[in-house]
Design a protein around this motif. Sequence first.
Motif, PDB file in Angstrom:
ATOM      1  N   GLU A 447       1.040  -1.086  -0.180  1.00  0.00           N
ATOM      2  CA  GLU A 447       0.012  -0.215   0.044  1.00  0.00           C
ATOM      3  C   GLU A 447       0.422   1.149  -0.407  1.00  0.00           C
ATOM      4  O   GLU A 447       0.497   2.095  -0.636  1.00  0.00           O
ATOM      5  N   SER A 448       2.213   1.240   0.594  1.00  0.00           N
ATOM      6  CA  SER A 448       2.917   2.197   0.877  1.00  0.00           C
ATOM      7  C   SER A 448       3.785   2.375  -0.423  1.00  0.00           C
ATOM      8  O   SER A 448       3.670   3.721  -0.741  1.00  0.00           O
ATOM      9  N   ASN A 449       3.925   1.826  -1.141  1.00  0.00           N
ATOM     10  CA  ASN A 449       4.371   1.323  -2.545  1.00  0.00           C
ATOM     11  C   ASN A 449       3.548   2.692  -3.482  1.00  0.00           C
ATOM     12  O   ASN A 449       4.145   3.339  -4.178  1.00  0.00           O
ATOM     13  N   ASN A 450       2.018   1.967  -3.380  1.00  0.00           N
ATOM     14  CA  ASN A 450       1.448   2.713  -4.650  1.00  0.00           C
ATOM     15  C   ASN A 450       1.013   4.191  -4.144  1.00  0.00           C
ATOM     16  O   ASN A 450       0.419   4.707  -5.160  1.00  0.00           O
ATOM     17  N   ALA A 451       1.196   3.965  -3.117  1.00  0.00           N
ATOM     18  CA  ALA A 451       1.251   5.633  -2.778  1.00  0.00           C
ATOM     19  C   ALA A 451       1.628   6.798  -2.297  1.00  0.00           C
ATOM     20  O   ALA A 451       1.477   8.147  -2.258  1.00  0.00           O
ATOM     21  N   THR A 452       3.101   5.912  -3.009  1.00  0.00           N
ATOM     22  CA  THR A 452       4.211   6.940  -2.947  1.00  0.00           C
ATOM     23  C   THR A 452       4.748   6.933  -4.210  1.00  0.00           C
ATOM     24  O   THR A 452       4.361   6.221  -5.348  1.00  0.00           O
ATOM     25  N   ARG A 453       5.342   8.624  -4.396  1.00  0.00           N
ATOM     26  CA  ARG A 453       5.987   8.397  -5.459  1.00  0.00           C
ATOM     27  C   ARG A 453       7.358   9.764  -4.979  1.00  0.00           C
ATOM     28  O   ARG A 453       7.065  10.424  -4.814  1.00  0.00           O
ATOM     29  N   ASP A 454       8.164   8.863  -5.468  1.00  0.00           N
ATOM     30  CA  ASP A 454       9.523   9.784  -5.314  1.00  0.00           C
ATOM     31  C   ASP A 454      10.567   9.498  -6.842  1.00  0.00           C
ATOM     32  O   ASP A 454      11.060   8.890  -7.527  1.00  0.00           O
ATOM     33  N   VAL A 455      10.179  10.436  -7.451  1.00  0.00           N
ATOM     34  CA  VAL A 455      10.537  10.777  -8.618  1.00  0.00           C
ATOM     35  C   VAL A 455      11.776  12.377  -8.832  1.00  0.00           C
ATOM     36  O   VAL A 455      11.959  13.040  -8.157  1.00  0.00           O
ATOM     37  N   LEU A 456      12.937  11.337  -9.566  1.00  0.00           N
ATOM     38  CA  LEU A 456      14.836  13.041  -9.338  1.00  0.00           C
ATOM     39  C   LEU A 456      13.717  12.693 -11.337  1.00  0.00           C
ATOM     40  O   LEU A 456      14.610  11.717 -12.386  1.00  0.00           O
ATOM     41  N   LYS A 457      13.786  14.115 -11.897  1.00  0.00           N
ATOM     42  CA  LYS A 457      13.599  14.600 -13.317  1.00  0.00           C
ATOM     43  C   LYS A 457      15.336  15.563 -13.160  1.00  0.00           C
ATOM     44  O   LYS A 457      14.536  16.372 -12.520  1.00  0.00           O
ATOM     45  N   ARG A 458      16.103  15.429 -14.202  1.00  0.00           N
ATOM     46  CA  ARG A 458      17.347  16.201 -14.452  1.00  0.00           C
ATOM     47  C   ARG A 458      17.269  16.459 -16.144  1.00  0.00           C
ATOM     48  O   ARG A 458      16.981  15.620 -17.123  1.00  0.00           O
ATOM     49  N   TRP A 459      17.396  17.800 -15.998  1.00  0.00           N
ATOM     50  CA  TRP A 459      17.708  18.219 -17.856  1.00  0.00           C
ATOM     51  C   TRP A 459      19.229  18.665 -17.668  1.00  0.00           C
ATOM     52  O   TRP A 459      20.204  19.022 -16.181  1.00  0.00           O
TER      53      TRP A 459
END
Length: 656
Positions: A447-459
Amino acid sequence: MKKLILSLFVFLAFAFNAVAQERTITGTVTSQENEPIPGVSVKVAGSKTGAITNENGKYAILVGSSATTLTFSYLGMVEQAKTIGGSSTIDVVLVSDSKTLGEVIVTGYTTIKKSEFTGAASVIASDAIENRPVGSFTQLLQGRAPGLLANSGSGQPGSNATITIRGIKSISGAGAQPLYVIDGVPTSSGDFQSLNANDFETITVLKDANAASIYGSRAGTGVIVITTKQGKSGASQIGVRAQTGITAPPDFSRLNLMSTSELLAHEELVGLLTGSSNAAFSVPGWVWSRKNPANATRTEAELLVFDRKLDSVRNINTDITDLLFRTGVSQTYEVDASGGTANTRYFASLGYFGQDGIEKTSGLERYSARLNLTHVKNKFKMQWNTSLGYSISTSAVGDLYGNSTLNPFQMIYRAKPYDNPYLPDGTLNFGGGGSNLSLKTLANLIESNNATRDVLKRWKVNSGLTLSYEIIPNLILKNTSGLDASNVLNTTYINPDSYRGSVQTYNSGFAREGSTINSQFINTTALNYSHSFTDKHKIAAGAYFEAVRVYNKGMGFLLYNLNKALPWTGQGAAPLPTAGAATMPQNASSASSGYGIRSFFGSLQYTFDDKVSANVNVRRDGTSRIINPDNREIISWSAGAVWNVINHSFMKTKLS
């Protein structure tokens, strides 16, 4: 009977004799510079027995009585064979393959024939890293150059390896990374997940004091110089590359974990040995056991209920690996074009790279482009190299929690095999109130995996323009202006309308965003002279002025009490409650920094008859990072010589 005993004795004596004749050979493999070489293949000639040297160049191999020769082989080195004889230790010095003597060393400021270079350097050709499905080329450097150690401390797609060249220089600088230079423009060591390594032509590793005298204090842990592919005159050539691969999760069966039946029996045994009560040791194998003294007064009907519960649990054997991990798929699609005329040449490429992590919430996507142009007109030459990259890295959610039941790698050995995360209707059995009799740890993790977003975007952009003009024969004036910049946006969100969000501060999700801009401008002006006299004497000299300016900017915010209608944004976040007092607004922060480096340096090299070379480098750096004017200037110098007949060299450095 006597014959049987005699035959058994003869067999045992023969077997003992055969084992006794086997022995272990150990040793160390080094280069001509006395550096240990990891990854050297050591084999018993004429057999399949082999070993590999470790990071210290050491090996150990078991040889039989019939073995006579060991062979030692490594890419770019001459293969050697050593007679085993009666020694139990065999040390080997591998020498460079004579076929590579024509190679050149690219220092970033100039190029030098390998046979004339007085420092320690290794050249890695593009075919060593090309078509390898990894997010960062640093993961491919292990075993490619003597004295270089590359350790990948994370399975996150695109993560950089930690590079150590010739050991750690100091305790305080143990984590310092080498200086990376792409086509004369320094770049950040953390941005390679946004660059396409298939565009690289050569990688040169500069390892010693010579590197420090060329690049100053920035080269204290070594320099890795990268050149990219250039166009060639002639008809246009177009290449297309498509590649796919898979990454399997680790074989967790090697942990030899208990099945449900084994664990229930173990729980019962521990309860019997410790005499634990239900309250102190409330696990199914003991609480529902007929051997539990606490159940001695129960009726047969109650014990039958416990038996049915144990049978029900015993039939649950959750495949935790399949639940939390996957076989990752990697994909590469690229197109490149090159060609041109005698005066103007070009190389261009477009690429896409995607890789799934073996942990179900991790992955990497990269979009890259490159354009390299070269134009020559009489005594004038222009070269423009530019790359642009954009990457999206989705981090494993479990990394946020470290040593926790929300970390999938932890749960491989912490979870109970009878923990069923699903209810009969197929929904997750998450929430609070879980116990060893009613487990919810796996469901809470999912449930924690489905409820969490940890994203890094890099230019990422790396661009350099080099202009050169031959003033008089053999005297060239050259100027390189470059920009290396990246913009990184790191976001972490926990859905406020979820169980994981409900247990955050103020019970309504979590939002964190951080944005950093790192930019580096460089300008290098050089005056280079080279000339040969009577076919035996060759001299090369250079004078340089360089200025570097670095700007860094960061900003971010941390929010709680999110708007459930907008779960993946901070918009509409409510003020923080303060137990009846006035509400407190939520805050953000920012910071900026910058510094400059100004350098004067020069080099002088003399070569006699392509056999003896001597070299001197001197560099003076000044930096605004040091406030005290008495210490902000640093002078570094080196002197070296190499005699190609015996491959002898020496090097000295002084910092002041």
